[in-house]
Enzyme design. Structure first.
Site, short mmCIF file in Angstrom:
data_model
loop_
_atom_site.label_atom_id
_atom_site.label_comp_id
_atom_site.label_asym_id
_atom_site.label_seq_id
_atom_site.Cartn_x
_atom_site.Cartn_y
_atom_site.Cartn_z
N GLN A 121 21.41 2.46 -21.48
CA GLN A 121 22.33 1.85 -22.45
C GLN A 121 23.24 2.91 -23.08
O GLN A 121 24.46 2.72 -23.17
CB GLN A 121 21.52 1.13 -23.53
N ILE A 141 0.83 -1.21 0.00
CA ILE A 141 0.00 0.00 0.00
C ILE A 141 0.87 1.26 0.00
O ILE A 141 1.61 1.53 0.95
CB ILE A 141 -0.99 -0.02 1.19
N THR A 142 0.74 2.02 -1.09
CA THR A 142 1.47 3.28 -1.25
C THR A 142 0.97 4.27 -0.20
O THR A 142 -0.24 4.38 0.03
CB THR A 142 1.21 3.84 -2.66
N GLY A 191 26.03 4.23 -21.07
CA GLY A 191 27.09 3.28 -20.72
C GLY A 191 27.11 3.03 -19.22
O GLY A 191 26.07 3.06 -18.55
N GLU A 232 -7.08 7.03 -12.27
CA GLU A 232 -5.86 6.46 -11.68
C GLU A 232 -4.90 6.04 -12.79
O GLU A 232 -3.70 6.34 -12.76
CB GLU A 232 -6.22 5.25 -10.81
C1 LIG Z 1 5.40 -0.26 -5.29
C2 LIG Z 1 3.97 -0.76 -5.33
C3 LIG Z 1 2.94 0.11 -4.98
C4 LIG Z 1 1.62 -0.36 -4.98
N1 LIG Z 1 0.62 0.46 -4.50
C5 LIG Z 1 -0.62 -0.07 -4.29
C6 LIG Z 1 -1.62 0.68 -3.61
O1 LIG Z 1 -1.42 1.86 -3.22
N2 LIG Z 1 -2.83 0.10 -3.38
C7 LIG Z 1 -3.11 -1.18 -3.78
O2 LIG Z 1 -4.20 -1.64 -3.53
N3 LIG Z 1 -2.17 -1.92 -4.43
C8 LIG Z 1 -0.94 -1.40 -4.68
N4 LIG Z 1 0.03 -2.15 -5.31
C9 LIG Z 1 -0.29 -3.50 -5.75
C10 LIG Z 1 -0.39 -3.62 -7.27
O3 LIG Z 1 -1.50 -2.93 -7.76
C11 LIG Z 1 -0.43 -5.13 -7.60
O4 LIG Z 1 0.87 -5.65 -7.33
C12 LIG Z 1 -0.84 -5.39 -9.04
O5 LIG Z 1 -2.19 -5.06 -9.24
C13 LIG Z 1 -0.62 -6.86 -9.44
O6 LIG Z 1 -1.15 -7.73 -8.51
P1 LIG Z 1 -0.26 -8.93 -7.93
O7 LIG Z 1 1.02 -8.34 -7.45
O8 LIG Z 1 -1.07 -9.68 -6.95
O9 LIG Z 1 0.07 -9.82 -9.18
P2 LIG Z 1 -0.81 -11.07 -9.70
O10 LIG Z 1 -2.23 -10.66 -9.82
O11 LIG Z 1 -0.48 -12.24 -8.86
O12 LIG Z 1 -0.20 -11.26 -11.15
C14 LIG Z 1 1.00 -11.97 -11.43
C15 LIG Z 1 1.18 -12.03 -12.95
O13 LIG Z 1 0.07 -12.70 -13.53
C16 LIG Z 1 -0.52 -11.91 -14.53
N5 LIG Z 1 -1.96 -12.10 -14.58
C17 LIG Z 1 -2.85 -12.11 -13.55
N6 LIG Z 1 -4.09 -12.27 -13.99
C18 LIG Z 1 -4.02 -12.35 -15.34
C19 LIG Z 1 -4.98 -12.50 -16.39
N7 LIG Z 1 -6.29 -12.60 -16.15
N8 LIG Z 1 -4.53 -12.55 -17.67
C20 LIG Z 1 -3.21 -12.46 -17.96
N9 LIG Z 1 -2.25 -12.30 -17.00
C21 LIG Z 1 -2.66 -12.24 -15.72
C22 LIG Z 1 -0.20 -10.48 -14.12
O14 LIG Z 1 -0.29 -9.58 -15.21
C23 LIG Z 1 1.21 -10.64 -13.60
O15 LIG Z 1 2.12 -10.61 -14.68
C24 LIG Z 1 1.35 -1.69 -5.37
C25 LIG Z 1 2.40 -2.55 -5.76
C26 LIG Z 1 3.70 -2.09 -5.70
C27 LIG Z 1 4.80 -3.07 -6.02
#
Ligand SMILES: Cc1cc2nc3c(=O)[nH]c(=O)nc-3n(C[C@H](O)[C@H](O)[C@H](O)COP(=O)(O)OP(=O)(O)OC[C@H]3O[C@@H](n4cnc5c(N)ncnc54)[C@H](O)[C@@H]3O)c2cc1C
Length: 383
Positions: A339, A160-161, A342, A245
């Site tokens: 890149q 959570i940011t 360098g 967003e």
């Molecule tokens: C620095 C940072 C800040 C963030 N800030 C917030 C925030 O403020 N509030 C908040 O709620 N969240 C936040 N997030 C969470 C972020 O939104 C999620 O990490 C993101 O939505 C992906 O979810 P996941 O990490 O669970 O990946 P997953 O859903 O587990 O996905 C893993 C992989 O599977 C792929 N995938 C999943 N479903 C499908 C599909 N149906 N078709 C094809 N490919 C798919 C995804 O594209 C990804 O490549 C933050 C994350 C980070 C790292």
């Protein structure tokens, strides 16, 4: 190419934002990256400069102007200064969280929260993602069960940011755990509520000054007066706010790509190899020509999306196109920049290296590139 998006008032505002970044952010960014967080005072300073209140009605301490071009100016100035890690929390506050507080709140809630959001005394966050779910939001497990005048919240969120700094956390919950989308609602959790604990400030690859945290809820009693919008309509409320967003993330993406291009154009004219500037090599010229073209083309689409948002016409699919395209471009631009710099490109003293590390996450948060393509594909072809 001359852009027609802005008018004189936006350019005046750009001057205010640029001065703010030069004075209040750039001198401190290295220390904040080291600390893993920005001080809360940054929010108060931004509030005092009027950076948070533009869209907030005057009676609650803002200017009452709904025009995303002002938001886009902030994104551009932050990207040009290479301060993504401090910018993210500020733009999350205005571009991403504020619309929920403007559109879903009762008059009583507006009185309670909007003046503090405008002044920067109340810092906001939005918590959807959980340890076990991100993209598949409707499978979330955090519950908020009604008990008298309260909801009792149990569960956890992650990534959570503003997770450490936030005072008001818009939290996606299941008020009916037997349902998927239709069981979701939004409640505002406030700093200090018993049972609401923050976990670690997570250690990331980039965006180091941005606090990104775990949140834990154990029998948190949240007054029903902190419900945002309607019970069972949480998913609808989220999807209504996602285009803005995603446009904010896309706007930063194009601006960061342009900054990477500008830094690299300067660098290759100064650096020499084999007796001539790197800029004289055809490979350098072609690669930068391609990037410059891509940035200008993306900018035209982005600007059209900003105007569509202002007109209330930005569709989910169009915002998804902007998000995935502009953030993938940001990735390509910062990578090419490293890149062509360098070895110096990999050093933290050059902004391009930091921008490269900061860029990697934009293809993931706010909905991954794959999910964006799903949104576009469904719009074209149905499920
Ligand atoms: C620095 C940072 C800040 C963030 N800030 C917030 C925030 O403020 N509030 C908040 O709620 N969240 C936040 N997030 C969470 C972020 O939104 C999620 O990490 C993101 O939505 C992906 O979810 P996941 O990490 O669970 O990946 P997953 O859903 O587990 O996905 C893993 C992989 O599977 C792929 N995938 C999943 N479903 C499908 C599909 N149906 N078709 C094809 N490919 C798919 C995804 O594209 C990804 O490549 C933050 C994350 C980070 C790292």
């Amino acid at each position: 190419m001359r852009r027609t998006l802005y008018e004189a008032e936006h350019e005046d505002y750009r001057g205010v934002v640029r001065t703010f970044v030069e004075k209040e952010i750039s001198p401190h960014i290295a220390a904040w990256n080291e600390a893993g967080i920005v001080p809360r005072e940054l929010y108060a300073a931004a509030g005092a400069q009027g950076l948070f209140g533009i869209a907030i009605p005057e009676q609650y301490g803002g200017a009452g102007v709904e025009d995303f071009r002002f938001n886009n100016v902030v994104l551009e100035e932050m990207a040009a200064a290479g301060v993504a890690s401090a910018a993210l929390g500020l733009t999350l506050h205005t571009d991403i969280c504020l619309p929920y507080f403007l559109t879903l709140t009762t008059d009583e809630q507006k009185e309670r929260w909007l003046p503090g959001i405008a002044s920067g005394e109340l810092i906001t966050a939005v918590a959807m993602t959980e340890p076990a779910i991100g993209s598949d939001l409707a499978s979330m497990r955090t519950t908020a069960l009604r008990d008298g005048d309260d909801y009792v919240v149990n569960g956890s969120k992650t990534f959570i940011t503003n997770g450490i700094n936030a005072d008001l956390v818009i939290t996606a919950v299941k008020t009916d755990p037997s349902e998927r989308h239709r069981g979701m609602s939004l409640v505002v959790l406030e700093r200090g509520m018993p049972g609401f604990e923050r976990g670690r400030n997570l250690d990331k690859l980039g965006q180091h000054a941005q606090d990104t945290a775990e949140l834990f809820f154990s029998d948190v009693r949240v007054p029903a007066t902190n419900l945002l919008g309607e019970v069972g309509q949480g998913f609808r409320h989220l999807t209504a706010n996602l285009p803005q967003e995603r446009l904010s993330i896309a706007g930063y993406g194009v601006a960061a790509a342009r900054a990477a291009l500008d830094w690299t154009v300067s660098y290759v004219q100064e650096r020499t190899a084999f007796g001539a500037p790197i800029a004289a090599l055809q490979n350098t010229r072609f690669r930068l020509a391609e990037l410059s073209t891509e940035v200008d083309v993306a900018q035209a689409y982005l600007d059209a999306c900003v105007l569509a948002l202002n007109a209330g016409e930005l569709t989910a699919a169009d915002a998804a196109k902007a998000k995935w395209w502009c953030t993938e471009l940001q990735g390509r631009a910062t990578d090419l920049g490293v890149q062509l710099h360098g070895g110096y490109g990999y050093m933290s003293e050059y902004p391009i290296g930091q921008a490269w590390a900061d860029a990697r996450i934009t293809r993931i948060y706010g909905g991954t590139t794959e999910i964006m393509k799903e949104v576009v594909g469904r719009d074209l072809l149905g499920r």
